[in-house]
Design a protein around this motif. Structure first.
Motif, PDB file in Angstrom:
ATOM      1  N   LEU A 173       6.929   6.851  -1.437  1.00 17.92           N
ATOM      2  CA  LEU A 173       5.774   6.966  -1.225  1.00 17.92           C
ATOM      3  C   LEU A 173       5.570   7.537  -0.027  1.00 17.92           C
ATOM      4  O   LEU A 173       5.361   8.439   1.011  1.00 17.92           O
ATOM      5  CB  LEU A 173       5.420   5.413  -0.883  1.00 17.92           C
ATOM      6  CG  LEU A 173       4.047   5.104   0.073  1.00 17.92           C
ATOM      7  CD1 LEU A 173       3.058   4.970  -1.256  1.00 17.92           C
ATOM      8  CD2 LEU A 173       3.881   3.939   0.834  1.00 17.92           C
ATOM      9  N   GLN A 174       3.909   8.279  -0.644  1.00 13.45           N
ATOM     10  CA  GLN A 174       3.148   9.645   0.131  1.00 13.45           C
ATOM     11  C   GLN A 174       1.788   9.041   0.903  1.00 13.45           C
ATOM     12  O   GLN A 174       1.445   8.578   0.006  1.00 13.45           O
ATOM     13  CB  GLN A 174       3.296  11.337  -0.275  1.00 13.45           C
ATOM     14  CG  GLN A 174       4.593  11.329  -1.249  1.00 13.45           C
ATOM     15  CD  GLN A 174       4.148  12.605  -2.039  1.00 13.45           C
ATOM     16  OE1 GLN A 174       3.588  11.979  -3.157  1.00 13.45           O
ATOM     17  NE2 GLN A 174       4.941  13.988  -2.577  1.00 13.45           N
ATOM     18  N   TRP A 175       1.899  10.248   2.069  1.00 16.98           N
ATOM     19  CA  TRP A 175       0.048   9.628   2.152  1.00 16.98           C
ATOM     20  C   TRP A 175      -0.823   9.692   1.537  1.00 16.98           C
ATOM     21  O   TRP A 175      -1.779   8.681   1.349  1.00 16.98           O
ATOM     22  CB  TRP A 175       0.146   9.987   4.009  1.00 16.98           C
ATOM     23  CG  TRP A 175       0.744   9.825   4.367  1.00 16.98           C
ATOM     24  CD1 TRP A 175       2.084  11.069   5.539  1.00 16.98           C
ATOM     25  CD2 TRP A 175       0.891   8.738   5.608  1.00 16.98           C
ATOM     26  NE1 TRP A 175       2.155   9.953   6.356  1.00 16.98           N
ATOM     27  CE2 TRP A 175       1.872   8.680   6.635  1.00 16.98           C
ATOM     28  CE3 TRP A 175       0.076   7.633   5.292  1.00 16.98           C
ATOM     29  CZ2 TRP A 175       2.491   7.670   7.673  1.00 16.98           C
ATOM     30  CZ3 TRP A 175       0.566   6.275   6.588  1.00 16.98           C
ATOM     31  CH2 TRP A 175       1.571   6.293   7.194  1.00 16.98           C
ATOM     32  N   LYS A 176      -0.362  10.401   1.003  1.00 16.62           N
ATOM     33  CA  LYS A 176      -1.522  11.296  -0.622  1.00 16.62           C
ATOM     34  C   LYS A 176      -1.750  10.119  -1.217  1.00 16.62           C
ATOM     35  O   LYS A 176      -2.519  10.022  -2.397  1.00 16.62           O
ATOM     36  CB  LYS A 176      -1.430  12.182  -1.517  1.00 16.62           C
ATOM     37  CG  LYS A 176      -0.158  12.393  -2.633  1.00 16.62           C
ATOM     38  CD  LYS A 176      -0.301  13.591  -2.411  1.00 16.62           C
ATOM     39  CE  LYS A 176       0.917  13.382  -3.855  1.00 16.62           C
ATOM     40  NZ  LYS A 176       1.082  14.511  -4.743  1.00 16.62           N
ATOM     41  N   HIS A 177      -1.515   8.699  -1.489  1.00 14.23           N
ATOM     42  CA  HIS A 177      -1.563   7.547  -2.277  1.00 14.23           C
ATOM     43  C   HIS A 177      -1.422   6.240  -2.010  1.00 14.23           C
ATOM     44  O   HIS A 177      -1.482   5.592  -2.520  1.00 14.23           O
ATOM     45  CB  HIS A 177       0.328   7.138  -2.726  1.00 14.23           C
ATOM     46  CG  HIS A 177       1.482   8.199  -2.818  1.00 14.23           C
ATOM     47  ND1 HIS A 177       2.560   8.254  -3.650  1.00 14.23           N
ATOM     48  CD2 HIS A 177       1.280   8.998  -3.968  1.00 14.23           C
ATOM     49  CE1 HIS A 177       3.425   8.999  -4.144  1.00 14.23           C
ATOM     50  NE2 HIS A 177       2.533  10.011  -4.571  1.00 14.23           N
ATOM     51  N   LEU A 178      -2.551   6.427  -0.624  1.00 11.36           N
ATOM     52  CA  LEU A 178      -2.831   5.468   0.079  1.00 11.36           C
ATOM     53  C   LEU A 178      -4.494   6.316   0.454  1.00 11.36           C
ATOM     54  O   LEU A 178      -4.914   6.633   0.506  1.00 11.36           O
ATOM     55  CB  LEU A 178      -2.142   5.597   1.407  1.00 11.36           C
ATOM     56  CG  LEU A 178      -0.828   4.531   1.604  1.00 11.36           C
ATOM     57  CD1 LEU A 178       0.233   5.467   2.932  1.00 11.36           C
ATOM     58  CD2 LEU A 178      -1.152   3.088   2.199  1.00 11.36           C
ATOM     59  N   ASN A 179      -4.828   4.785   0.602  1.00 10.33           N
ATOM     60  CA  ASN A 179      -6.474   5.478   0.589  1.00 10.33           C
ATOM     61  C   ASN A 179      -7.131   5.705   2.212  1.00 10.33           C
ATOM     62  O   ASN A 179      -5.816   5.883   3.053  1.00 10.33           O
ATOM     63  CB  ASN A 179      -7.089   4.431  -0.055  1.00 10.33           C
ATOM     64  CG  ASN A 179      -7.408   3.024   1.049  1.00 10.33           C
ATOM     65  OD1 ASN A 179      -6.659   3.030   1.207  1.00 10.33           O
ATOM     66  ND2 ASN A 179      -8.593   2.216   0.484  1.00 10.33           N
TER      67      ASN A 179
END
Length: 299
Positions: A173-179
């Motif tokens: 999980l990467q930060w770009k995968h979260l809104n």
């Protein structure tokens, strides 16, 4: 031929012609098959092929593919059963069948002796690990938070138990995968031992985080966090190694808090089991976990 008086009652006339490479060795055929599959499968999947190649070298040595009858293939199956588990045996014999099918298409092999052999591989049913109870979940979470050495993983463990993610999905999980406010995450990739790939069954999904998880994830995000940075890291600041985590942190904490060992992947079936017990719609659970509904009930 019968009508013209040219019928060969020995049937030799009607057999397939011998191929140019009829002297190819079993090991060489499988090596060529690996080279072909290397363009299609992931590196970790190829490890299975290379593992089988080692067994082929031991058993067949310089043996030729033309000498591998159904009986000889069965002898290899029996020999391999003494060295691997039945479920692994079925998978490896399946690879042999696929190799011979490919060899036939390449005109390296005339016929496939592995079909009936594969049918004869029986895998005994195994009891699935029991999901963690609510009491065990509380002990595991408390155990990680209070552990002087492994508390670093407490957020990661709570995330697994609360979302039902596959371990590789959480690790990757990467930060770009979260809104922007970390209330919704996209799961479409996984990371395992340095290899990033699409999720199982290629079924990407969006998952809404509970307020508790949202706050937990937001608290982990520093001002310097970049889109490609991982949300969960090892104590050394690298991607979590699932084997290292399981063998050192997971086993140690479960032993200390008195919870019977089950693999970290059991966190997934635990979430599913408790969600079903609470009366949650199975279709919603399947959507959240990336299952189809039938697989959800089997797992």
């Amino acid at each position: 031929d019968i009508a013209t008086g040219n019928f060969d009652c020995t049937l030799v006339k009607y057999k397939l012609p011998r191929l140019e490479d009829d002297s190819i060795q079993v090991v060489e055929l499988f090596e060529r098959f690996i080279k072909y599959k290397a363009k299609q499968v992931y590196r970790r999947t190829l490890d299975k092929y290379y593992g089988l190649l080692g067994y082929l070298r031991q058993f067949f040595r310089n043996g030729l593919v033309g000498d591998v009858s159904e009986e000889r293939a069965g002898e290899f199956k029996d020999w391999l059963l003494k060295r691997v588990a039945p479920v692994t045996l079925r998978e490896r014999v399946g690879l042999m069948r696929a190799c011979w099918n490919w060899g036939i298409r390449q005109r390296l092999v005339v016929e496939n002796p592995w079909f009936e052999v594969l049918k004869g591989v029986k895998v005994p049913p195994q009891q699935k690990p029991q999901p963690f109870t609510r009491g065990e979940i509380e002990r595991i979470l408390r155990g990680f938070r209070e552990d002087g050495y492994f508390s670093h993983y407490s957020d990661y463990v709570e995330f697994l138990l609360s979302t039902g993610c596959r371990t590789g999905e959480a690790i990757g999980l990467q930060w770009k995968h979260l809104n922007h406010d970390c209330s919704v995450m996209w799961i479409g990739e996984s990371l395992s031992r340095g290899l990033r790939k699409e999720v199982k069954n290629n079924r990407a999904r969006f998952v809404t985080l509970t307020p508790r998880l949202q706050a937990m994830v937001l608290a982990r995000k520093s001002a310097a966090a970049k889109p490609d940075d991982l949300v969960f890291l090892s104590p050394q600041g690298k991607a979590i190694d699932d084997h290292n985590f399981r063998n050192r942190a997971w086993k140690s904490v479960l032993t200390r808090v008195g919870v019977d060992y089950r693999k970290p992947y059991t966190t997934r079936s635990t979430l599913i089991s408790h969600a079903l017990d609470m009366g949650m719609n199975p279709a919603m659970i399947a959507e959240m976990t990336g299952h189809d509904v039938q697989t959800l009930f089997r797992e």
